[in-house]
Motif scaffolding. Structure first.
Motif, PDB file in Angstrom:
ATOM      1  N   GLN A   1      89.459  95.438  65.148  1.00  0.00           N
ATOM      2  CA  GLN A   1      88.449  96.378  64.662  1.00  0.00           C
ATOM      3  C   GLN A   1      87.210  95.653  64.135  1.00  0.00           C
ATOM      4  O   GLN A   1      86.101  95.923  64.552  1.00  0.00           O
ATOM      5  CB  GLN A   1      89.051  97.251  63.555  1.00  0.00           C
ATOM      6  N   TYR A   2      87.454  94.718  63.213  1.00  0.00           N
ATOM      7  CA  TYR A   2      86.317  94.125  62.505  1.00  0.00           C
ATOM      8  C   TYR A   2      85.633  93.000  63.277  1.00  0.00           C
ATOM      9  O   TYR A   2      84.511  92.632  62.968  1.00  0.00           O
ATOM     10  CB  TYR A   2      86.760  93.652  61.118  1.00  0.00           C
TER      11      TYR A   2
ATOM     12  N   TRP B   1      85.069  93.050  66.562  1.00  0.00           N
ATOM     13  CA  TRP B   1      84.431  93.584  67.777  1.00  0.00           C
ATOM     14  C   TRP B   1      82.911  93.376  67.796  1.00  0.00           C
ATOM     15  O   TRP B   1      82.341  93.007  68.815  1.00  0.00           O
ATOM     16  CB  TRP B   1      84.787  95.062  67.912  1.00  0.00           C
ATOM     17  N   THR B   2      82.268  93.627  66.647  1.00  0.00           N
ATOM     18  CA  THR B   2      80.793  93.592  66.603  1.00  0.00           C
ATOM     19  C   THR B   2      80.221  92.247  67.063  1.00  0.00           C
ATOM     20  O   THR B   2      79.120  92.195  67.582  1.00  0.00           O
ATOM     21  CB  THR B   2      80.257  93.883  65.196  1.00  0.00           C
TER      22      THR B   2
ATOM     23  N   ARG C   1      73.781  99.202  75.104  1.00  0.00           N
ATOM     24  CA  ARG C   1      74.616  98.907  73.936  1.00  0.00           C
ATOM     25  C   ARG C   1      75.535 100.087  73.576  1.00  0.00           C
ATOM     26  O   ARG C   1      76.702  99.910  73.257  1.00  0.00           O
ATOM     27  CB  ARG C   1      73.702  98.583  72.757  1.00  0.00           C
ATOM     28  N   ALA C   2      74.963 101.296  73.672  1.00  0.00           N
ATOM     29  CA  ALA C   2      75.760 102.486  73.332  1.00  0.00           C
ATOM     30  C   ALA C   2      76.962 102.616  74.265  1.00  0.00           C
ATOM     31  O   ALA C   2      78.057 102.965  73.838  1.00  0.00           O
ATOM     32  CB  ALA C   2      74.894 103.730  73.407  1.00  0.00           C
TER      33      ALA C   2
ATOM     34  N   GLN D   1      79.578 100.258  73.137  1.00  0.00           N
ATOM     35  CA  GLN D   1      80.214 100.690  71.887  1.00  0.00           C
ATOM     36  C   GLN D   1      81.185 101.866  72.086  1.00  0.00           C
ATOM     37  O   GLN D   1      82.044 102.099  71.253  1.00  0.00           O
ATOM     38  CB  GLN D   1      79.161 101.068  70.833  1.00  0.00           C
ATOM     39  N   TRP D   2      81.031 102.552  73.200  1.00  0.00           N
ATOM     40  CA  TRP D   2      81.998 103.625  73.497  1.00  0.00           C
ATOM     41  C   TRP D   2      83.411 103.054  73.587  1.00  0.00           C
ATOM     42  O   TRP D   2      84.379 103.725  73.263  1.00  0.00           O
ATOM     43  CB  TRP D   2      81.623 104.331  74.815  1.00  0.00           C
TER      44      TRP D   2
ATOM     45  N   PHE E   1      84.604 100.769  71.758  1.00  0.00           N
ATOM     46  CA  PHE E   1      85.118 100.663  70.386  1.00  0.00           C
ATOM     47  C   PHE E   1      85.489 102.035  69.820  1.00  0.00           C
ATOM     48  O   PHE E   1      86.477 102.190  69.114  1.00  0.00           O
ATOM     49  CB  PHE E   1      84.082  99.975  69.486  1.00  0.00           C
ATOM     50  N   THR E   2      84.672 103.028  70.163  1.00  0.00           N
ATOM     51  CA  THR E   2      84.969 104.387  69.705  1.00  0.00           C
ATOM     52  C   THR E   2      86.320 104.841  70.259  1.00  0.00           C
ATOM     53  O   THR E   2      87.111 105.458  69.554  1.00  0.00           O
ATOM     54  CB  THR E   2      83.844 105.342  70.143  1.00  0.00           C
ATOM     55  N   LEU E   3      86.567 104.505  71.529  1.00  0.00           N
ATOM     56  CA  LEU E   3      87.868 104.850  72.131  1.00  0.00           C
ATOM     57  C   LEU E   3      88.993 104.155  71.375  1.00  0.00           C
ATOM     58  O   LEU E   3      90.038 104.744  71.118  1.00  0.00           O
ATOM     59  CB  LEU E   3      87.889 104.422  73.611  1.00  0.00           C
TER      60      LEU E   3
ATOM     61  N   VAL F   1      89.032 103.326  68.216  1.00  0.00           N
ATOM     62  CA  VAL F   1      89.224 104.001  66.921  1.00  0.00           C
ATOM     63  C   VAL F   1      89.966 105.324  67.107  1.00  0.00           C
ATOM     64  O   VAL F   1      90.877 105.657  66.343  1.00  0.00           O
ATOM     65  CB  VAL F   1      87.855 104.233  66.230  1.00  0.00           C
ATOM     66  N   LEU F   2      89.596 106.077  68.141  1.00  0.00           N
ATOM     67  CA  LEU F   2      90.233 107.382  68.361  1.00  0.00           C
ATOM     68  C   LEU F   2      91.719 107.235  68.682  1.00  0.00           C
ATOM     69  O   LEU F   2      92.548 107.959  68.144  1.00  0.00           O
ATOM     70  CB  LEU F   2      89.521 108.135  69.488  1.00  0.00           C
TER      71      LEU F   2
ATOM     72  N   THR G   1      93.650 106.219  65.631  1.00  0.00           N
ATOM     73  CA  THR G   1      93.785 107.254  64.599  1.00  0.00           C
ATOM     74  C   THR G   1      94.770 108.349  64.991  1.00  0.00           C
ATOM     75  O   THR G   1      95.653 108.698  64.216  1.00  0.00           O
ATOM     76  CB  THR G   1      92.410 107.908  64.328  1.00  0.00           C
TER      77      THR G   1
END
Lengths: 78, 409
Positions: free
Chosen positions: B17-18, B20-21, B35-36, B39-40, B42-44, B46-47, B50
Motif C-alpha cells: 500500500q504505502y 506504491w507511490t 497518471r490517473a 493509479q486505478w 492502486f484503487t483496485l 484498495v477495493l 477492503t
C-alpha cells in the motif's frame, strides 16, 4: 391432523442488508456524480470510493495529487 | 510470539500500500500512460483489500490462520512479481487485484488472530497489529527508493515482491489459532464488557446491536474520511496549502506538513486508544475519541484558515480518527466472542467501504453550497452523534446483550 411446521427463520435478509446498504449508496453516489446509472458511472463511483480510502490512509494528495478526492467539477467551480 | 508474527506479516504487506507511490513516476516514464490510469491499479488494490475481508475472515475461522496467510503471502508475492513483468495497464490492474486479495487476507487474519489470542488486551493487540501496517513501510521506504533509482522499478517490484511474499509464507507456518485453555477465558476488568458466547457470523448480522456498531462505524468513518481524504482540496480552497509553516524547527508547506504529521499520528492512535480501551472500557474510549474527533473537525472549521492551526488541527483530527481500526474490531469480538472473530470483525470492517461511498455525497454538498462549511459541520456532527451513541446506547445495550448471552449459555 395438520402438522404445524416450525416457522423458518429468515437467514438471508441480514446478508441482503450487508450488500444492499453499500449498493444503494453506490448507486446514489453514481447518480449524484454523473446524473445517470450507466455501468460506467457506477464503476466510476466505486473507484472513487477506493480513491477516498487511499487518500485518507496514505495521506492527502499522495495518490491523486492533482485532484485529491474532490470531484473534477468542484475544481472547475473555483 | 503470535502478536509479533502478526505484526511482521503486517509490516510485509505495508509496502504493497504505502510503497506504491514511489513506483508511479517510473511506470509513467517508461510506458507514458496517464497518471490517473496507473493509479486505478492502486484503487483496485484498495477495493479488493477492503471488501473481501469478511470472506477471508471466514476462511480463517474455518481453516485456521496458517493456510489463509500462506495463500495471502503467495498472492502478495505473485501480485508484485506480476507488476515487474507487466507491460500493459490491464496486467497492472490484474496484478494489483491479486496483491489486494493477498493484503486483505493477511490484514484480516492478523487482526483476527490478535483478537483471539489476547482477550484481556484486545484493544492494544488489535491496535499494534493495525499500526504495524502503517508503520511497517517506514522501514523499507529508503531501500525501495534506492532500488528503484539504481536498478529500476521492475527490479524493485520483483525483489521486494519475492522477498515480502516469501517472508509471509515462512511466517504462516508459525501462526495458529489459540486452543481452548491456551488463553485467559476473559478480561478481569469490570469496565470491559465481554461475552463468553461465540456468535456465528449469520447470527451476528441478525443482531440489532451489530447494526448499531455498523452505523457508528459508518458515520465516524465517513466523518473522518470527508475531512482527511479531502484535506488537499480543502487546503487549496481556504488558501493555506502553499504557505510555509515552521513547527519543532521544521519548515514545510502547510499541506506537506499536515500529510507528514497525519501519517505518523494515524498509526500511533491505533495502539494508544486500543490500550486506553482495555483499561477504561470500549464505549468510554469511543465517547472520548469520537468527541475529540468531532471537536477537532469543528475547530478545524473555525481556525483552519490559519496555516499553523490547519497543520495542528488536521493532525489532531487524524489522531482521533485512526483508532476506529482498533476500537471496532475489539468491541465486536468482546460482544460476539472470539471463535468467529475474524469473520465478524471483517463484516464490521466493510463499514469502512460503505463510509467511503458516502463521501462523494459530501462533495456534492460542497459543490451545492460553494464552501466546505456544511461538510465540516456534518462531519463534526456525525462524530458527536457517534460519541453520544457509544455512551448512551451502545454501552447499556451491550451490557444487556452480554448478560443475556451468559444466561443462555
Amino acid at each position: 391432523m395438520p402438522t404445524i411446521l416450525p416457522r423458518r427463520r429468515p437467514v438471508a435478509y441480514p446478508v441482503v442488508h450487508l450488500v444492499a446498504i453499500p449498493l444503494v449508496l453506490l448507486l446514489l453516489s453514481a447518480l449524484v456524480d454523473s446524473n445517470n446509472l450507466w455501468p460506467t458511472s457506477v464503476l466510476h463511483a466505486l473507484m472513487r470510493s477506493g480513491e477516498i480510502i487511499a487518500n485518507a490512509e496514505m495521506g492527502p494528495g499522495r495518490i491523486w495529487p492533482e485532484r485529491a478526492s474532490a470531484a473534477p467539477a468542484q475544481h472547475a467551480l473555483r | 510470539m503470535q502478536l509479533a508474527i502478526g505484526v511482521i506479516c503486517m509490516v510485509m504487506i505495508a509496502n504493497l500500500q504505502y510503497g506504491w507511490t514511489f513506483f508511479v513516476p517510473d511506470i509513467q516514464k517508461k510506458f507514458g500512460w496517464d497518471r490517473a490510469a496507473i493509479q486505478w491499479a492502486f484503487t483496485l488494490f484498495v477495493l479488493f483489500e477492503t471488501w473481501l475481508v469478511p470472506i477471508e475472515g471466514w476462511f480463517v475461522d474455518k481453516y485456521g490462520p496458517r493456510i489463509v496467510i500462506l495463500i495471502g503471502g503467495l498472492c502478495c508475492g505473485i501480485g508484485w512479481v506480476m507488476n515487474s513483468f507487466a507491460s500493459s495497464l490491464s496486467m497492472f490492474y490484474l496484478a494489483q487485484v491479486i496483491a489486494g486479495l493477498g493484503a486483505g487476507a493477511v490484514y484480516g487474519t492478523c487482526v483476527g488472530n490478535a483478537l483471539k489470542w489476547f482477550p484481556d488486551k484486545r484493544g492494544l493487540a488489535a491496535g499494534i497489529t493495525a499500526a504495524g501496517f502503517g508503520a511497517g513501510s517506514a522501514l523499507t521506504v529508503a531501500p525501495i527508493q534506492n532500488m528503484i533509482q539504481t536498478q529500476g522499478f521492475q527490479a524493485a517490484f520483483f525483489n521486494f515482491g519475492l522477498g515480502q511474499g516469501l517472508i509471509i509464507i515462512v511466517l504462516s507456518f508459525l501462526l495458529f489459532a489459540p486452543k481452548p485453555g491456551q488463553v485467559p477465558s476473559g478480561v478481569q476488568n469490570a469496565n470491559v464488557i465481554q461475552s463468553r458466547r461465540n456468535y456465528e457470523p449469520l447470527e451476528v448480522i441478525r443482531q440489532p446491536i451489530f447494526w448499531l456498531m455498523y452505523f457508528m462505524f459508518v458515520i465516524v468513518g465517513a466523518g473522518g474520511l470527508m475531512v482527511t481524504a479531502n484535506l488537499k482540496p480543502i487546503a487549496a480552497d481556504i488558501k493555506v496549502d502553499a504557505i510555509p509553516v515552521t513547527l519543532l524547527g521544521l519548515t514545510m508547506t502547510a499541506i506537506t506538513f499536515a500529510a507528514t504529521i497525519d501519517r505518523v499520528l494515524n498509526g500511533l492512535t491505533r495502539p494508544f486508544f486500543g490500550w486506553i480501551s482495555d483499561n477504561i472500557g470500549r464505549e468510554n474510549t469511543m465517547f472520548i475519541a469520537f468527541a475529540m474527533e468531532g471537536i477537532g473537525i469543528f475547530m478545524l472549521y473555525l481556525w483552519g484558515k490559519d496555516p499553523f492551526w490547519f497543520v495542528l488541527l488536521s493532525g489532531f483530527v487524524f489522531f482521533a480518527w485512526g483508532e476506529i481500526y482498533s476500537l471496532f474490531p475489539s468491541t465486536c469480538t468482546d460482544t460476539f466472542g472470539a471463535k468467529f472473530a475474524a469473520t465478524n470483525a471483517g463484516l464490521l470492517y466493510t463499514a469502512k467501504g460503505t463510509a467511503a461511498l458516502l463521501v462523494p455525497l459530501s462533495n456534492y454538498v460542497q459543490q451545492g453550497t460553494g464552501s466546505w462549511d456544511t461538510v465540516f459541520l456534518i462531519a463534526a456532527g456525525a462524530n458527536i452523534l457517534a460519541s453520544l451513541l457509544a455512551i448512551a446506547v451502545l454501552k447499556p445495550w451491550r451490557k444487556k446483550v452480554v448478560a443475556s448471552a451468559m444466561v443462555a449459555t
